[in-house]
Design an enzyme around this catalytic site. Structure first.
Site, PDB file in Angstrom:
ATOM      1  N   THR B  52       0.523  -0.626   0.769  1.00 54.26           N
ATOM      2  CA  THR B  52       0.070   0.498   0.065  1.00 54.26           C
ATOM      3  C   THR B  52       0.546   1.111  -0.100  1.00 54.26           C
ATOM      4  O   THR B  52      -0.034   2.349  -0.376  1.00 54.26           O
ATOM      5  CB  THR B  52      -0.515   0.232   1.187  1.00 54.26           C
ATOM      6  OG1 THR B  52      -1.671  -1.644   1.021  1.00 54.26           O
ATOM      7  CG2 THR B  52      -1.714   1.324   1.092  1.00 54.26           C
ATOM      8  N   TYR B 144       6.926 -12.138   4.596  1.00 54.49           N
ATOM      9  CA  TYR B 144       4.746 -11.338   3.715  1.00 54.49           C
ATOM     10  C   TYR B 144       4.580 -12.415   2.610  1.00 54.49           C
ATOM     11  O   TYR B 144       5.388 -12.459   1.648  1.00 54.49           O
ATOM     12  CB  TYR B 144       5.708  -9.533   3.507  1.00 54.49           C
ATOM     13  CG  TYR B 144       4.138  -9.248   2.779  1.00 54.49           C
ATOM     14  CD1 TYR B 144       3.174  -9.128   2.607  1.00 54.49           C
ATOM     15  CD2 TYR B 144       5.093  -8.057   2.210  1.00 54.49           C
ATOM     16  CE1 TYR B 144       2.663  -8.434   2.780  1.00 54.49           C
ATOM     17  CE2 TYR B 144       4.619  -6.782   1.807  1.00 54.49           C
ATOM     18  CZ  TYR B 144       2.882  -7.463   2.264  1.00 54.49           C
ATOM     19  OH  TYR B 144       1.593  -6.891   1.163  1.00 54.49           O
ATOM     20  N   LYS B 174       3.200 -11.583   7.921  1.00 54.13           N
ATOM     21  CA  LYS B 174       1.548 -10.896   7.545  1.00 54.13           C
ATOM     22  C   LYS B 174       1.397 -11.763   6.484  1.00 54.13           C
ATOM     23  O   LYS B 174       2.019 -12.161   4.911  1.00 54.13           O
ATOM     24  CB  LYS B 174       2.400  -9.904   6.953  1.00 54.13           C
ATOM     25  CG  LYS B 174       1.096  -9.233   6.466  1.00 54.13           C
ATOM     26  CD  LYS B 174       1.052  -7.316   5.566  1.00 54.13           C
ATOM     27  CE  LYS B 174      -0.389  -6.610   4.744  1.00 54.13           C
ATOM     28  NZ  LYS B 174      -0.161  -6.323   4.880  1.00 54.13           N
ATOM     29  N   ILE B 215      -2.518  -6.001  10.254  1.00 55.09           N
ATOM     30  CA  ILE B 215      -1.381  -5.193   8.915  1.00 55.09           C
ATOM     31  C   ILE B 215      -2.219  -4.720   7.600  1.00 55.09           C
ATOM     32  O   ILE B 215      -2.447  -5.299   6.912  1.00 55.09           O
ATOM     33  CB  ILE B 215      -0.403  -5.350   8.781  1.00 55.09           C
ATOM     34  CG1 ILE B 215       0.433  -5.876   9.964  1.00 55.09           C
ATOM     35  CG2 ILE B 215       0.542  -4.503   7.921  1.00 55.09           C
ATOM     36  CD1 ILE B 215       2.062  -5.666   9.728  1.00 55.09           C
TER      37      ILE B 215
END
Lengths: 303, 303
Positions: B52, B144, B174, B215
């Site tokens: 993001t 991730y 995440k 997150i």
């Protein structure tokens, strides 16, 4: 000349130059330059920092240093087309500007490839920003279409738009889709746009259609044969030369290609550090190397 | 505290901080730091340089500078988890080492994502090399997992292997797959491994299963509501809080998310330069912004 001057444009055979690492996996400019010399002596142009070069496994500073080393060695930079496309347009512009400064004949530009499903508008904007940031008429951009790896395909509509906006700057494409029809369509649609096939398996067909040449992984180890076909594609023996190229490719295709090519260079040079790849790739196992050599031997190639 | 200290580990809500650009598309550290302050005042942790954040659209030097600016502002770096995973293990190690030096509570690490179809062995080797190059016990790696975007999934077998090799260093993940079952499986399989959901849509379920937090992109604009759920997920009103989070997410999901979030921040702050994205993304059109605001309004959110 295989890499000839046609209105100042690069044509012919280029190798996405394998990047030698040392035992600490640092890029080794000395062996890189030496290997590039060997390729140039065979009249093979240089496309460092491509997929086969593990280009995206290098950080920007390494690419700048390797390119500087090549220029310092007295390389004819007009025959060098470094890969400069990264996920960041800022980094891509920086690398491309440096390539222009060193007199590179072109740059091979992947689209930003982290975000998937991006629009043609977004990709147009990305290439535009880079071209405008470099801001040099000496810049020649070769688009890099490799949908399987980048997952960001470049459409004909996008290419048309880029050609209209940046004639002379957007010079050509490396098409690693393997789709002959796509290459033929681009050659037909965009006169003066230089189409390089990313696989030598369709090289003769691409040259017949008016393509500019071939930039293929195997040029690192089988480039002389590709140069031979490029020089003689109009001659009666061309089909046989193509068959031999395809046979070599078929013999290597079941192996992890980059590691396999590095193992072959290690074998030919006697320098086993050439086998080293950077993660996430793995070095070729010795068992696989044995199989590869047998496969090539069976196909008539001594390595 | 939403971002609390549990055996020195980050938990709670973190925002993959939007990166403000100026009109020349340069990253703007001043506005970045100011925005981070706002988030921290809401008790939202900072995960800059995520998807993001357009993290992969930034070059390494920009990330280092933004992180330095954050540290210089007196930010509690123990609550900062910058994205450091790039295509190059060398660059990833450099960024991660810098994060450790600044006292960051962790780093969020994508696998190298250019090459597709790489093996678990190759990915293990990639994370290993980075961890060994950083060479600090203070390093905490949060993997991730974002298969849709990176196209390089992280398997449970790989995580298990990494946890065995680097206990204490490999701290969590995440998971942006959106698959609750995958998150629950990791929580169950790996005690002490902190699982953050990448979507607030399953936050309550993940917390109930023992997850560490969330997150998520929307934390940039709806983070206070996420903090509220994190603080009260054991309370009777938790289901209602989850419903509201999901409603917000549903209202935004038909828009290009990063551009939409930037438009909302621009709207809230009155600073229209917040709307700017870097290619290959496109800024949100004003028409789309109108629709987004209407959609949020209809769902009960005033923006």
């Amino acid at each position: 000349m295989a890499v000839s001057t046609k209105s100042d444009r690069i044509t012919g055979i280029l190798a996405p130059v394998l990047t030698p690492f040392d035992r600490k996996l640092a890029s080794d400019s000395k062996r890189f330059v030496a290997f590039c010399r060997v390729l140039r002596q065979l009249d093979i142009g240089l496309a460092p920092f491509g997929t086969t070069s593990e280009g995206n496994s290098l950080e920007a500073g390494e690419k700048l240093a390797l390119l500087d080393a090549l220029a310092a060695d007295g390389t004819d930079m007009g025959r060098v087309m470094p890969g400069t496309g990264t996920c960041s347009i800022i980094e891509t512009a920086r690398l491309s500007a440096h390539a222009v400064k060193l007199g590179c004949g072109g740059v091979l530009m992947l689209p930003p490839f982290y975000y998937k499903g991006v629009s043609d508008d977004g990709l147009f904007r990305a290439f535009s920003e880079v071209i405008q940031r470099v801001g040099s008429k000496a810049l020649r951009v070769y688009l890099y279409h490799f949908p399987r790896q980048s997952q960001v395909p470049l459409s004909l509509a996008l290419i048309e738009r880029l050609l209209k906006a940046y004639p002379g700057t957007v010079a050509g494409i490396k098409d690693s889709s393997g789709e002959l029809a796509n290459m033929q369509a681009m050659i037909k649609a965009f006169p003066g746009f230089d189409v390089f096939t990313g696989t030598e398996a369709v090289m003769l067909d691409v040259l017949k259609a008016g393509g500019a040449g071939c930039i293929s992984a195997n040029a690192n180890v089988n480039g002389a044969a590709m140069v031979e076909l490029f020089r003689n594609w109009r001659e009666p023996g061309a089909a046989g030369l193509q068959e031999a190229l395809t046979a070599f490719r078929v013999a290597t295709q079941d192996f992890p290609l980059i590691a396999a090519l590095k193992a072959l260079v290690a074998r030919a040079s006697g320098d086993q550090t050439w086998r080293l790849t950077r993660p996430p790739l793995l070095d070729l196992s010795l068992e696989a190397e044995d199989q590869l050599v047998k496969r090539l031997d069976k196909a008539g190639f001594k390595v």
